[in-house]
Scaffold this active site. Structure first.
Site, PDB file in Angstrom:
ATOM      1  CD  GLU A 307       7.409   1.504   1.381  1.00  0.00           C
ATOM      2  OE1 GLU A 307       7.533   2.667   1.916  1.00  0.00           O
ATOM      3  OE2 GLU A 307       6.347   1.175   0.901  1.00  0.00           O
ATOM      4  CB  CYS A 308      10.621  -5.938  -0.303  1.00  0.00           C
ATOM      5  SG  CYS A 308       9.778  -7.429  -0.732  1.00  0.00           S
TER       6      CYS A 308
END
Length: 551
Positions: A307-308
């Protein structure tokens, strides 16, 4: 009165025995192979147990825990006498297990129960631990007293990686909660404790090299390195590996409170992503990962990677200049560069890196293990790419789904079912995940248990074990037995209802609580923002994820 009591027992108990005779053994997870016989092995004050063959302190401690749990369940004080009595339960251990528990170590055991004797044999202490738990689950009350049915069991796990993630990043989880859930893991034969220490909300482990991490990022709540070693030893005694996770390059806002130069945002107080373009970043992470790798003896080290939000990089002029100079087309490609550097750092410490789905790229080193939160298709892609993988999609126990929903998710289901015989062994197993966004120490047990026992069965038992009705019948029994290990999932609701109502017997609240369930999936987070200090003391915090009455 004695005749009335005997008549009552004769009326009530055989229904339970009948289920055991006609169907599956009333245990979770079900064994690989069992043959049920006639009769029962009685447990009374004459019970005796002896260790034969290979000996080590872990086996002595396992025997003490076994007798403690058996005494809790039966009310018979066995702690001392069972060691002094003539032994009718013989535990035979062939040899040692590895000094540091390894992925894929033999966990098999042979358990033979007759009306007069019990023989438990295993190649190493881990197999003994698994067999002792099976015996404890078989204990039941009959007209003659407490007993275990006659049976012969040959058992081993289907998958070598059967885990539970506890997230100590969103919220600090106290050691007492960690320990009792490790006890629950032992009871259902889970063997990997995935311990996540940091997130945007907090950094909750001591670093001696970079003390500002915990001093600035923990609000005073963090695990000392001595406490971490204590938990690692506690887990090893129970045949459980401890795999640490430090999620990077994102979910790292708490790191920047003490070390703002790590941040990629122009304002560190608003940043949540590490700067992957500075050499100083990698110098810091080399030292930090080295310190943590030395603290945790397990061969695997989880570096996150999920989830960057790459917009933070793409919006930074200096980082954009780096990307142009190195012909990096976008933020996703920049994360690939970061991951490759981290993998080399981890490997340099003689550890194997684990990462979430996003870590997988065509040139990802084949020894990197992929943990899939996106689903079985991603897991199958990893296996086809030559990487080993662990499934967590479908096992997010914080989302308040039913035990049946979790139970029917298989690491080798969906796309993974089409893997070749050479590819399927790359699917190592799965992990239940207890994220603590909206879970506290107080209600954690009723979020994890008893549903995680259904996941444990999916990961241990043969694939063809899929009878949901049988699962729920046995889940109710294991739920009760887990209370003997100190788990509080069956107590929490009533305690919280008493507090909410101010009444010692809040019967109307109990009636309502028995037929409602908390919001599923992410519905609750969409309604309000939760922080570490948001009180979790409402009805939806108190009730278990699944209503037995409403099901």
């Amino acid at each position: 009165m004695g005749l009335l009591l005997l008549a009552f027992c004769a009326f009530v108990v055989p229904g339970n025995l009948g289920a055991q005779e006609k169907g599956s053994l009333l245990v979770m997870p079900l064994p690989a192979l069992d043959v049920q016989g006639e009769g029962e092995f009685l447990i009374d004050g004459h019970f005796g147990i002896s260790l034969k063959g290979y000996r080590e302190p872990r086996l002595e401690q396992a025997r003490h825990r076994f007798l403690d749990t058996l005494s809790q369940e039966t009310g018979i004080p066995l702690w001392r006498q069972a060691i002094l009595n003539p032994p009718h339960f013989i535990v035979q251990t062939a040899g040692p297990s590895a000094a540091v528990q390894q992925l894929g170590e033999d966990e098999s055991y042979h358990l033979e129960i007759s009306t007069t004797d019990v023989q438990l044999t295993a190649p190493n202490p881990i197999g003994v631990l698994r067999g002792l738990q099976t015996f404890l689950q078989l204990v039941t009350i009959t007209p003659r007293g407490f007993s275990v049915p006659v049976a012969t069991i040959d058992d081993k796990p289907r998958f070598p990686w059967r885990g539970l993630l506890i997230d100590s990043g969103h919220r600090f989880v106290h050691i007492s909660a960690i320990k009792r859930n490790l006890d629950g893991m032992e009871a259902v034969k889970l063997n990997v404790f995935h311990w996540r220490f940091a997130d945007n909300q907090g950094f909750h482990i001591e670093s001696k090299k970079f003390p500002l991490l915990q001093e600035k990022g923990s609000s005073g709540f963090y695990y000392s390195q001595d406490v971490v070693r204590e938990i690692i030893a506690y887990a090893r005694d129970r045949g459980i590996r401890v795999v640490p996770e430090f999620d990077m390059p994102c979910h790292t806002a708490s790191w920047f409170l003490g070390y703002p130069d790590l941040a990629s945002g122009q304002d560190p107080s608003r940043s949540s992503a590490i700067d992957p373009t500075r050499e100083s970043t990698y110098k810091f992470l080399t030292e930090f990962i080295g310190e943590m790798a030395a603290l945790f003896p397990d061969s695997y080290f989880h570096a996150g990677g999920d989830e960057c939000d790459v917009k933070e990089w793409e919006g930074n002029p200096r980082i954009q200049g780096f990307m142009r100079a190195h012909v990096i087309k976008d933020g996703a490609a920049l994360q690939v560069l970061f991951t490759a550097r981290i993998q080399k750092i981890v490997a340099g410490r003689k550890k194997i890196m684990v990462g979430w789905d996003e870590v997988l790229q065509p040139d990802t080193p084949k020894d990197v293990v992929i943990q899939s939160w996106r689903g079985p298709n991603s897991l199958a892609d990893a296996a086809r790419n030559g990487n080993r993988g662990v499934l967590s999609s479908g096992y997010y126990i914080d989302l308040n789904q039913s035990a049946a929903e979790h139970y029917m998710v298989d690491p080798l289901g969906d796309s993974a079912a089409t893997l070749t015989p050479d590819q399927k062994p790359r699917v190592l197993g799965g992990e239940a995940t207890m994220w603590t966004d909206i879970v506290s120490d107080e209600n954690m047990d009723n979020r994890i248990w008893p549903r995680t026992a259904a996941i444990a069965e999916r990961l241990w038992s043969p694939q063809q074990v899929q009878d949901v009705d049988s699962m729920y019948q046995r889940l109710a029994i294991i739920s009760q037995k887990l209370g003997y290990y100190g788990l509080r999932h069956r107590l929490i609701t009533d305690e919280m209802l008493e507090r909410m109502s101010g009444e010692l017997d809040p019967t109307p609240w109990k009636v309502l609580a028995a037929v409602v369930q908390p919001p599923r999936l992410y519905e609750r987070q969409e309604l309000r923002t939760f922080t570490d200090f948001t009180p979790l003391n409402r009805l939806d915090d108190a009730v278990p994820p699944e209503s037995d009455t409403a099901r």
